[in-house]
Write an enzyme that holds these catalytic residues in place. Structure first.
Site, PDB file in Angstrom:
ATOM      1  N   ASP A 119      -0.764   3.383  -6.446  1.00 49.26           N
ATOM      2  CA  ASP A 119       0.174   4.011  -6.360  1.00 49.26           C
ATOM      3  C   ASP A 119       1.392   3.545  -6.900  1.00 49.26           C
ATOM      4  O   ASP A 119       1.861   2.687  -7.437  1.00 49.26           O
ATOM      5  CB  ASP A 119       0.458   3.514  -4.760  1.00 49.26           C
ATOM      6  N   ASP A 147       6.147  10.399  -9.163  1.00 50.58           N
ATOM      7  CA  ASP A 147       5.890   9.825  -8.288  1.00 50.58           C
ATOM      8  C   ASP A 147       4.203   9.942  -8.397  1.00 50.58           C
ATOM      9  O   ASP A 147       3.747  11.536  -8.224  1.00 50.58           O
ATOM     10  CB  ASP A 147       6.363  10.119  -6.419  1.00 50.58           C
TER      11      ASP A 147
END
Length: 401
Positions: free
Chosen positions: A273, A99
């Site tokens: 992201d 992540d």
């Protein structure tokens, strides 16, 4: 060229990945992964899950840190990226989510953390809330092995005592900005990320991380400290990180968006992201895009849906970043049709990957270039030089969707 002691190392990742400058590839520094479609995704509205993550990022970014140990959902993403990571000596293996939107590394959600000769209990507690998931436990310093060439000693590791929402995973490998660890570990302001420590210990010469998706998005490559020029079809163009909050708390950049020749979003701040599946844009820009494409909202998936005739007429969606246009072709704007049923859709429908972020432009976080953008362009997250870079790849104009 990096110093001779520097090792540019590559880690192959499931579904998503990262990369950053010319790479001398060594087989000992790579690790293979398989593609991962989130098993939970078919019970979720994919757009709503992404929007919830975006709204949490807006909220916490405005506070300049992860207030109250809070974070945002990654476990609900339709596409997740996993790596086998070793912790301890001898190393115990854990399946961790990758992540770029969070920064703590922790294990123990399924496979319990096991202490070894390299484990040091700091006495600190650690806790992070990921919206639909969370964990809390103790902080250890331990050896983390990403590959034979990427071994980190004394890395802060969260050893989960309790966790929620990580049924199929052992934890997270957080590669986001260091500031996102603020407020998550007791008695310290923040903790170094794995990328911080690789750099500070001289394993990599630049604190940079690049992302590459293999054609079709079935696999990818995570590179610490440099980028693999064999994966790009253009030079990497860099832009400075945005200074606009709350996007500045993450991997934030400034960009504008045009559909064909029509501007739909003037230059504004947003983020890049890997933990977001779709491309989210400000509500007013989204409404312009929906009107221009003629799409309707599908209630099951939350995605825009178009007919075959409308697909044939889709124009290029241009992202202007630092004066360079990155164009998403018609095929790049649709969800992979082979995965329609995985997100609760109909196998013969055509869904668009552009969706509503939930707030009008001017919020300070007006777009998220998520997986659907990143699978078409090679991306570089460069902490040392405070910038993000993009290049075209063999996937940029692919028709695999």
């Amino acid at each position: 060229m990096f110093p001779s002691k520097t090792l540019l190392s590559t880690v192959l990742i499931a579904l998503s990945v990262v990369d950053a400058s010319p790479l001398r590839r060594e087989s000992s520094s790579t690790l293979g992964f398989t593609a991962r479609v989130n098993a939970r995704a078919d019970t979720l509205n994919i757009a709503a899950a992404d929007r919830a993550r975006a709204q949490a990022m807006q909220q916490f970014g405005n506070k300049n840190k992860r207030a109250g140990s809070s974070s945002f959902s990654i476990t609900n993403a339709a596409t997740v990226y996993t790596a086998q990571v070793g912790v301890g000596s001898p190393a115990n293996q854990y399946t961790l989510l990758i992540d770029t939107g969070s920064s703590n590394t922790w294990v123990g959600a399924n496979t319990p953390y096991k202490t070894t000769s390299t484990s040091v209990d700091t006495g600190n507690s650690v806790s992070v809330n990921y919206g639909s998931g969370s964990f809390s436990g103790e902080e250890y310093l331990d050896t983390v092995t990403l590959s034979s060439g990427l071994v980190i000693t004394g890395q802060s590791i969260g050893a989960a005592k309790t966790s929620i929402g990580f049924t199929d995973f052992d934890g997270i490998l957080g590669v986001g900005p260091t500031d996102l660890t603020q407020g998550t570990v007791s008695n310290v302001n923040s903790v170094p990320t794995v990328t911080d420590n690789l750099y500070s210990k001289g394993t990599i010469g630049t604190e940079a991380l690049g992302v590459y998706f293999a054609p079709g998005g079935s696999a990818g490559e995570l590179t610490f400290g440099g980028s693999d020029s064999s994966k790009t079809t253009s030079s990497i163009n860099y832009v400075p990180l945005t200074t606009t909050s709350p996007a500045s708390s993450y991997w934030g950049i400034d960009q504008s968006i045009a559909y064909g020749s029509s501007n739909i979003l003037s230059t504004t701040a947003g983020i890049v992201d890997t933990g977001t599946t779709l491309i989210l844009i400000a509500t007013d820009a989204f409404q312009k895009y929906q009107s221009a494409t003629g799409a309707t909202v599908d209630n099951n998936t939350g995605l825009l849906m178009i007919t075959s005739a409308q697909y044939a007429n889709l124009q290029t969606l241009n992202f202007n970043i630092g004066g360079v246009n990155y164009g998403l072709t018609a095929n790049a704007q649709i969800w992979p049709r082979s995965l329609n049923t995985d997100i609760g859709g109909s196998s013969d429908s055509i869904y668009l990957v552009v969706n509503d972020i939930g707030t009008n432009s001017g919020s300070g976080l007006d777009f998220i270039n998520g997986y659907s953008f990143l699978q078409r362009f090679y991306s570089v997250f460069d902490t040392t030089n405070h910038r993000v870079g993009f290049a075209t790849t063999s996937s940029t104009s692919a028709t695999s969707n």
